[in-house]
Design an enzyme around this catalytic site. Structure first.
Site, PDB file in Angstrom:
ATOM      1  CG  HIS A  19      34.398  35.368  40.627  1.00  0.00           C
ATOM      2  ND1 HIS A  19      35.517  36.129  40.855  1.00  0.00           N
ATOM      3  CD2 HIS A  19      34.814  34.266  39.943  1.00  0.00           C
ATOM      4  CE1 HIS A  19      36.565  35.540  40.319  1.00  0.00           C
ATOM      5  NE2 HIS A  19      36.169  34.404  39.766  1.00  0.00           N
ATOM      6  CB  CYS A  30      38.829  33.383  41.956  1.00  0.00           C
ATOM      7  SG  CYS A  30      38.683  32.035  40.750  1.00  0.00           S
TER       8      CYS A  30
END
Length: 472
Positions: free
Chosen positions: A401, A321
């Site tokens: 994630h 991310c």
């Protein structure tokens, strides 16, 4: 963890139970089945209850972007940025949302377990409180105060918590639970008896400290407190695999590295110094709530150069991310930092641009994972990685994630980055490990709490205990 354990315990008894946290403050979040985001703790508690994560379990989420400002997420979606000083202006509107969501859950489920936030004794924040006594008084809830005895001074903390509350708040405090106790309970018993004499409130149980509980940590507090992630197990071969996970100042979803720490022979350490990269076989750059600011921090600390040198030596680097965005050539951010276009570390030949609307996406077909990010790839000459990210040699990046929770993906990546002599285990099931931890917590509570009395609180409501002193 107490709420998660109770959710699992009640679910095993056939009780339809749901978790609830009116307001959470955390940069560890998860995407829900209804397309929003909630605190990861509530997603974990939902799992304990046998439920899919839903925004109604955590209707208000504050994601700190600095020491004084937070992104406000309401019912799973960004509603703006708030400063600590002006949060009072939002209180009435948010309280209406919180009370509505809780009322609906209470109509649907046999039991709802409401986790507080911080401490009910933060009397300077009582006027704006949504998650502690503000919620309890508005919904007429029985309250159990849980104290972490591992921090020391617990008896004074429990007494003082009740003592500083307003009389109408005090009357809702039904009793106490002692958490993380080490040693002989008989030595603690006289203190608990005196506490009951002083407060008129019983202690419902003393939960022993358990070393094996570390997965799905609530927020970065554990990252700050512990350098090594989890409980490293000996390798299956003759060699360890050392992973340096960089502890960013505004780290988010730090739980991504927990799956790596489940593997035998994998030592995951949180690091903040370039020297700590020297003996690492791989470096992980985790997510961040302040990507550009944390990139500046990497450069100031010399860590950006250290990561680049690590990659130049042919060693693995994985960005997740915000960490992935830092590895790209440029970041154009008019949203989060409002810094405009800045230069990235440049290990991946791609560019990132921040969009005002946050991407919230949950993946469950094939590979599982979820995305929570403003940044989007606008140009890429890097190689595709598994259809979930980019790769250039030993440098990997993804917006997903939870990707490493996929056992096949994690094993394949470890096989690529491992030093000679390291054997990747073929039998680690991270999902099963997470469930085992929830069962362990439920078993601890079943063995050390007066569950029948707690269940009676669910049926009977507040016990209307007396006030113990005048509030200050």
């Amino acid at each position: 963890m107490i709420v998660a354990g109770l959710c699992r315990l009640l679910a095993r008894k056939g009780v339809r139970v749901a978790p609830f946290k009116a307001q959470n403050m955390s940069n560890n979040s998860a995407v829900t089945v209804d397309g929003g985001e909630i605190g990861r703790a509530q997603a974990m508690q939902a799992r304990a209850a046998g439920l899919a994560p839903h925004t109604r379990f955590n209707p208000v989420l504050l994601k700190p972007g600095s020491d004084r400002t937070s992104q406000l997420v309401v019912r799973g979606h960004v509603a703006g940025t708030v400063r600590a000083g002006d949060y009072f202006t939002h209180r009435a509107h948010l309280a209406e949302i919180v009370h509505s969501e809780l009322a609906e859950l209470r109509n649907e489920f046999d039991a709802v377990l409401c986790e507080g936030a911080g401490s009910p004794a933060e009397i300077n924040l009582r006027a704006t409180d949504l998650a502690n006594m503000g919620l309890a008084r508005a919904a007429d809830l029985p309250v159990v105060v849980v104290g972490d005895i591992d921090r020391g001074g617990l008896l004074a903390h429990l007494f003082g918590t009740v003592a500083v509350l307003e009389p109408d708040d005090q009357r809702l405090i039904s009793g106490f639970i002692v958490n993380k106790f080490r040693g002989d309970p008989a030595l603690l018993a006289p203190g608990l008896e005196q506490l009951q004499a002083l407060t008129g409130r019983p202690t419902y149980g003393v939960v022993p400290y358990a070393d094996g509980l570390w997965l799905d940590t609530e927020d970065s507090v554990s990252v700050l407190a512990h350098r090594v992630v989890g409980d490293p197990q000996p390798p299956r071969g003759r060699q360890w695999l050392r992973i340096a996970a960089i502890r960013l100042p505004r780290i988010s979803n730090s739980t991504d590295v927990e799956a790596l720490a489940c593997e035998p022979g994998v030592l995951v350490r949180w690091v903040t110094d370039p020297a700590d990269l020297a003996d690492a076989d791989a470096v992980v750059l985790p997510g961040s709530k302040a990507t550009v600011a944390d990139l500046d921090w990497l450069r100031e600390r010399g860590l950006a150069d250290g990561v680049a040198a690590h990659a130049a030596a042919g060693k693995a680097v994985l960005g997740i991310c915000g960490g992935f965005q830092m590895l790209c050539r440029s970041i154009d951010d008019p949203v989060e930092s409002k810094a405009g276009r800045v230069t990235g570390i440049g290990l991946l030949d791609a560019d990132i641009a921040f969009a005002a609307e946050k991407t919230l996406r949950r993946h469950e077909n094939g590979l599982s994972g979820y995305e929570i990010h403003h940044g989007r790839v606008t140009r890429s000459a890097a190689d595709d990685w598994l259809g979930v990210g980019l790769r250039r040699g030993a440098v990997y990046g993804t917006h997903w994630h939870g990707l490493l929770d996929n056992d096949d993906v994690r094993r394949a990546w470890l096989t690529e980055v491992a030093p000679p002599g390291f054997t990747v285990a073929a039998d680690v099931d991270v999902g099963a490990r997470r469930d085992a931890q929830l069962d362990t917590m439920a078993d601890l509570l079943a063995g050390h709490l007066d569950i029948d009395v707690l269940l009676a609180l669910l049926d009977g409501g507040p016990s209307r205990r007396p006030t113990i002193v005048s509030s200050i």
